[in-house]
Scaffold this active site. Structure first.
Site, short mmCIF file in Angstrom:
data_model
loop_
_atom_site.label_atom_id
_atom_site.label_comp_id
_atom_site.label_asym_id
_atom_site.label_seq_id
_atom_site.Cartn_x
_atom_site.Cartn_y
_atom_site.Cartn_z
N CYS A 2 24.83 59.26 58.11
CA CYS A 2 23.71 59.74 57.29
C CYS A 2 23.75 59.19 55.87
O CYS A 2 24.82 58.95 55.32
CB CYS A 2 23.74 61.26 57.19
SG CYS A 2 23.85 62.09 58.76
N ARG A 27 23.42 52.00 56.87
CA ARG A 27 24.43 52.94 57.33
C ARG A 27 24.19 53.40 58.77
O ARG A 27 25.08 53.97 59.40
CB ARG A 27 24.46 54.17 56.41
CG ARG A 27 24.89 53.84 55.00
CD ARG A 27 24.58 54.98 54.06
NE ARG A 27 25.42 56.13 54.25
CZ ARG A 27 26.62 56.30 53.72
NH1 ARG A 27 27.12 55.36 52.96
NH2 ARG A 27 27.31 57.40 53.93
N TRP A 75 21.99 60.40 61.12
CA TRP A 75 22.69 59.82 62.26
C TRP A 75 23.21 61.02 63.05
O TRP A 75 24.12 61.71 62.60
CB TRP A 75 23.84 58.95 61.75
CG TRP A 75 24.52 58.13 62.78
CD1 TRP A 75 24.11 56.93 63.30
CD2 TRP A 75 25.77 58.41 63.41
NE1 TRP A 75 25.03 56.46 64.20
CE2 TRP A 75 26.05 57.35 64.29
CE3 TRP A 75 26.68 59.46 63.33
CZ2 TRP A 75 27.19 57.30 65.08
CZ3 TRP A 75 27.82 59.42 64.11
CH2 TRP A 75 28.07 58.35 64.98
N ASN A 101 25.16 65.01 54.41
CA ASN A 101 25.91 64.00 55.16
C ASN A 101 27.30 64.59 55.40
O ASN A 101 27.96 64.98 54.44
CB ASN A 101 25.99 62.71 54.34
CG ASN A 101 27.01 61.72 54.89
OD1 ASN A 101 27.38 61.78 56.06
ND2 ASN A 101 27.47 60.82 54.05
N GLY A 102 27.73 64.67 56.66
CA GLY A 102 29.04 65.23 56.96
C GLY A 102 28.94 66.19 58.13
O GLY A 102 27.94 66.20 58.86
N GLU A 483 38.96 41.40 68.04
CA GLU A 483 37.86 41.46 67.07
C GLU A 483 36.61 40.78 67.63
O GLU A 483 35.49 41.28 67.47
CB GLU A 483 38.30 40.82 65.75
CG GLU A 483 37.24 40.66 64.71
CD GLU A 483 36.51 41.95 64.33
OE1 GLU A 483 36.94 43.04 64.74
OE2 GLU A 483 35.48 41.86 63.64
N LYS A 487 32.99 42.51 68.16
CA LYS A 487 31.80 41.99 67.48
C LYS A 487 30.69 41.76 68.50
O LYS A 487 29.55 42.13 68.28
CB LYS A 487 32.17 40.68 66.78
CG LYS A 487 31.49 40.41 65.49
CD LYS A 487 32.04 41.10 64.28
CE LYS A 487 32.29 42.55 64.38
NZ LYS A 487 33.01 43.15 63.30
N GLU A 490 29.24 45.14 69.99
CA GLU A 490 28.47 46.03 69.11
C GLU A 490 27.11 45.46 68.73
O GLU A 490 26.17 46.22 68.55
CB GLU A 490 29.27 46.43 67.87
CG GLU A 490 29.56 45.33 66.90
CD GLU A 490 30.34 45.80 65.67
OE1 GLU A 490 30.12 46.92 65.21
OE2 GLU A 490 31.18 45.03 65.19
N HIS A 506 47.90 40.62 85.56
CA HIS A 506 48.38 41.98 85.88
C HIS A 506 47.22 42.93 86.15
O HIS A 506 47.40 44.14 86.09
CB HIS A 506 49.26 42.50 84.74
CG HIS A 506 50.47 41.66 84.54
ND1 HIS A 506 51.53 41.65 85.43
CD2 HIS A 506 50.77 40.74 83.59
CE1 HIS A 506 52.44 40.78 85.01
NE2 HIS A 506 52.00 40.22 83.91
N LYS A 606 27.39 52.34 59.47
CA LYS A 606 28.23 51.46 58.66
C LYS A 606 29.45 52.18 58.14
O LYS A 606 30.55 51.65 58.10
CB LYS A 606 27.40 50.92 57.49
CG LYS A 606 28.15 49.96 56.58
CD LYS A 606 28.47 48.67 57.30
CE LYS A 606 29.30 47.71 56.50
NZ LYS A 606 29.93 46.70 57.35
C1 F6R Z 1 32.78 46.92 63.33
C2 F6R Z 1 33.00 47.75 62.17
C3 F6R Z 1 33.78 49.00 62.34
C4 F6R Z 1 34.56 49.32 61.06
C5 F6R Z 1 35.22 50.69 61.19
C6 F6R Z 1 36.05 51.01 59.97
O1 F6R Z 1 32.10 45.76 63.00
O2 F6R Z 1 32.54 47.45 61.10
O3 F6R Z 1 34.60 48.95 63.46
O4 F6R Z 1 35.51 48.33 60.86
O5 F6R Z 1 34.23 51.67 61.34
O6 F6R Z 1 35.28 50.99 58.81
P1 F6R Z 1 35.94 50.84 57.39
O7 F6R Z 1 36.52 49.48 57.29
O8 F6R Z 1 34.81 51.05 56.44
O9 F6R Z 1 36.99 51.90 57.28
#
Ligand code: F6R
Length: 611
Positions: A2, A27, A75, A101-102, A483, A487, A490, A506, A606
């Site tokens: 949020c 976000r 969110w 937010n929370g 990673e 990527k 998502e 395995h 985000k």
């Molecule tokens: C994926 C992504 C998330 C963040 C994770 C941690 O692309 O961005 O997996 O890496 O939510 O976020 P931070 O780094 O802000 O603690």
């Protein structure tokens, strides 16, 4: 997650709130709304499920006018995304409106109590209890009501509150969720993040946990949980709004991928030792570095993947055991950590709830703590303190999928490994100098790696309808594959998994068959032969293999895979920083080819400020 905004001034609030919400839309959200105090001191609420355009259309059809207001992008956590569950929420008579937010953890108990007191709930949200609770506690002064409410609320919150009995005041409060306050020329602003304030002011203050702020036309007053005024230094934001805008790129993600050479340079330059062997930025003396017995690197998602590379790098150069762990697991597993151990939280936003909780747990157990963080003034940075926070200078990262922040986190990990290695006497000075020289050359090589974009566009056009993609590698290349898989999944919603290449036989090899796509990363010469034999096992099952491969290894890989995407040569520990670029571009191009909303993937946020 949020986003909240608020405005008080002499202009019409709605367009300012909408602009702020747009700036916070990175976000992630599924509904949005605003509440404005207008003529007759009445609160007008407008909210709509879906994109901000829906709310804009609603406001065009039935405007909300007034000079004080709050806004929210939601969110969903409690209750489905819907008009009804969207914020702001109000008390029964609509005289108090709240955005949040929370997560309020004791919302059920409060809901029971308030229902018995006559409150009628219309939504499924935890937030609605706050509006009813404030009404229940209100005795003519919202500051007092907020202070009493905060004493009763358990959980995390950033709150914006307006009330018709105090039409010229905007209130806000926070606990464990970010909140920034700004004031300039008789106008006050609140927001979950700086980009929403930047077009109005560059001087902001960050509320501390359990503080509240009262904004009116005369300025801002901040109070602690006991109602005592507290003083805050203003923080001057020195980055530009342009760096938070797309600058001609189709998407933020693409822009941020292209900003990586600069981000690498900015993060490295201030830390390049002026005197060989002296690492002024490292908050450890040589003696303390030598005494360290263990390091725990704790983070979530992409930041965790950077931590895994940190594990390899620090273990290799500083000969120190390192655990890299997911924060949501770490915080509840009764970790063994104490003195002579270093805990490093890695977080782009500095607000991730699990990482923050893990950090607090490590502090509670007496560990020495540090953070690798991108957002100046964020909660994690403040809890660790100026000295212990190693800032990555990636600049604001707006796309939900992290790219340039990851890049600089990995770079920071390698720098940490070099510094610790030298201070602990496990990395010879000449070797450290060589690596530092290589780090200085990295931005130019990253530019070269970006040239793979047209190749990846073409490849993605042909591969975008794949249903599964596997990423494989060994050692650092396995960490990188994790990673790459995250990527891709998502942003493109393609099912993707990463495997250590040696682990394929395995179990996962059962999934390989003609038509499957396997992306291999090959940057480690010492593991080359082993990886090639694993890839032969893959091609023997009819799967297609594409390899992101270091230039000097291309010749040896040719013939074993269908296509090679070369990257410039670099030191073994630095090569992953170049290999990740085509892997990010691959995810981006696949998502674009599939018509996905690249910058705002579904269900994602985000900044994950709830557990
Ligand atoms: C994926 C992504 C998330 C963040 C994770 C941690 O692309 O961005 O997996 O890496 O939510 O976020 P931070 O780094 O802000 O603690």
């Amino acid at each position: 997650m949020c986003g909240i905004v608020g405005y008080i001034g002499k202009r019409n609030a709605a367009p300012i709130l909408m602009d702020g919400l747009e700036k916070l839309s990175y976000r992630g959200y599924d509904s949005a709304g605003i509440a404005v105090i207008g003529a007759g001191d009445r609160i007008t609420v407008r909210k709509a499920k879906g994109r901000l355009e829906n709310l804009a259309a609603l406001l065009a059809a039935s405007p909300a006018e007034g000079c004080v207001g709050i806004g929210h992008t939601r969110w969903a956590t409690h209750g489905e995304p819907s008009d009804l569950n969207a914020h702001p929420h109000t008390d029964v008579k609509g005289g108090i409106a709240v955005v949040h937010n929370g997560i309020i953890e004791n919302h059920e108990a409060l809901r029971r109590f308030l229902t018995a007191e006559g409150a009628v709930f219309v939504s499924q949200t935890d937030t609605e209890v706050i509006a009813h609770l404030l009404k229940h506690l209100y005795r003519g002064d919202m500051k007092e009501a907020l202070l009493r409410a905060i004493a009763m609320l358990e959980g995390s919150y950033a709150l914006g509150v307006v009330c018709d009995a105090e039409p010229g005041v905007l209130y806000c409060a926070r606990n464990d969720s970010p909140l920034v306050v700004g004031f300039r020329d008789g106008e006050g602003f609140i927001a979950s993040d700086i980009p929403a304030l930047l077009s109005h002011t560059r001087d902001v203050l960050f509320l501390e946990d359990k503080e509240i702020a009262r904004l009116d036309l005369g300025g801002v007053s901040v109070y602690d949980a006991y109602g005592t005024p507290s003083h805050h230094e203003l923080f001057h934001v020195d980055w530009d709004i342009d760096s938070a805008e797309k600058g001609g790129y189709a998407h933020y993600m693409l822009k941020e991928i292209h900003e990586q050479p600069e981000a690498l340079q900015k993060t490295f330059a201030p830390r390049r030792p002026q005197t060989p062997g002296v690492y002024e930025w490292l908050p450890l003396s040589p003696e303390e570095a030598r005494r360290l017995r263990k390091i725990s690197i704790v983070a979530c998602g992409t930041a965790y993947h950077a931590g895994v590379i940190g594990k390899y790098a620090i273990e290799r150069l500083a000969r120190l055991p390192v655990e890299a762990e997911i924060a949501s697991e770490y915080r509840y597993r009764d970790p063994i950590i104490g003195e002579e151990e270093l805990f490093i939280a890695v977080s782009q936003s500095g607000e991730t709830a699990d990482t923050l909780a893990a950090l607090r747990e490590a502090k509670r157990r007496g560990a020495r703590v540090m953070a690798v963080c991108n957002v100046v003034g964020s909660t994690i940075a403040r809890e660790v303190g100026e000295v212990g926070t190693l800032y990555t200078y990636a600049g604001p990262e707006i796309a939900v999928a992290s790219t340039k922040a990851y890049m600089t986190q990995v770079e920071m990990m390698v720098m940490l490994a070099i510094a610790l290695g030298e201070l602990r006497g496990t990395l010879p000075r000449q070797e450290a100098d060589r690596m530092l020289r290589e780090l200085a050359q990295l931005p130019a090589k990253a530019h070269q790696a970006l040239e793979s974009e047209p190749l990846l566009q073409r490849f993605a056009a042909g591969a975008s309808q794949k249903k599964h993609v596997f990423f494989v590698g060994r050692g650092l290349d396995y960490a990188l594959s994790m990673e790459a898989a995250l990527k891709l999944k998502e942003v493109s919603y393609i099912f993707s998994e990463a495997y250590a290449a040696g682990e394929l036989k395995h179990g996962p090899i059962a999934l390989l068959q003609p038509g499957r796509l396997v992306v291999a990363t090959i940057t480690q010469p010492a593991l080359l032969e082993k990886t090639i034999s694993n890839l032969r096992e893959v091609t023997a099952r009819g799967a297609t293999v594409v390899a992101v491969c270091r230039e000097s290894l291309v010749e040896k890989v040719e013939g074993s895979v269908e296509q090679i995407i070369p990257i410039p040569d670099a030191d073994d520990l630095l090569a992953p920083l170049l290999a990740v670029i085509p892997l990010q571009l691959f995810a981006y191009c696949m998502a674009v080819s599939r018509g996905c909303d690249v910058d705002k993937p579904r269900n994602l946020a985000k900044s994950v400020t709830v557990e």
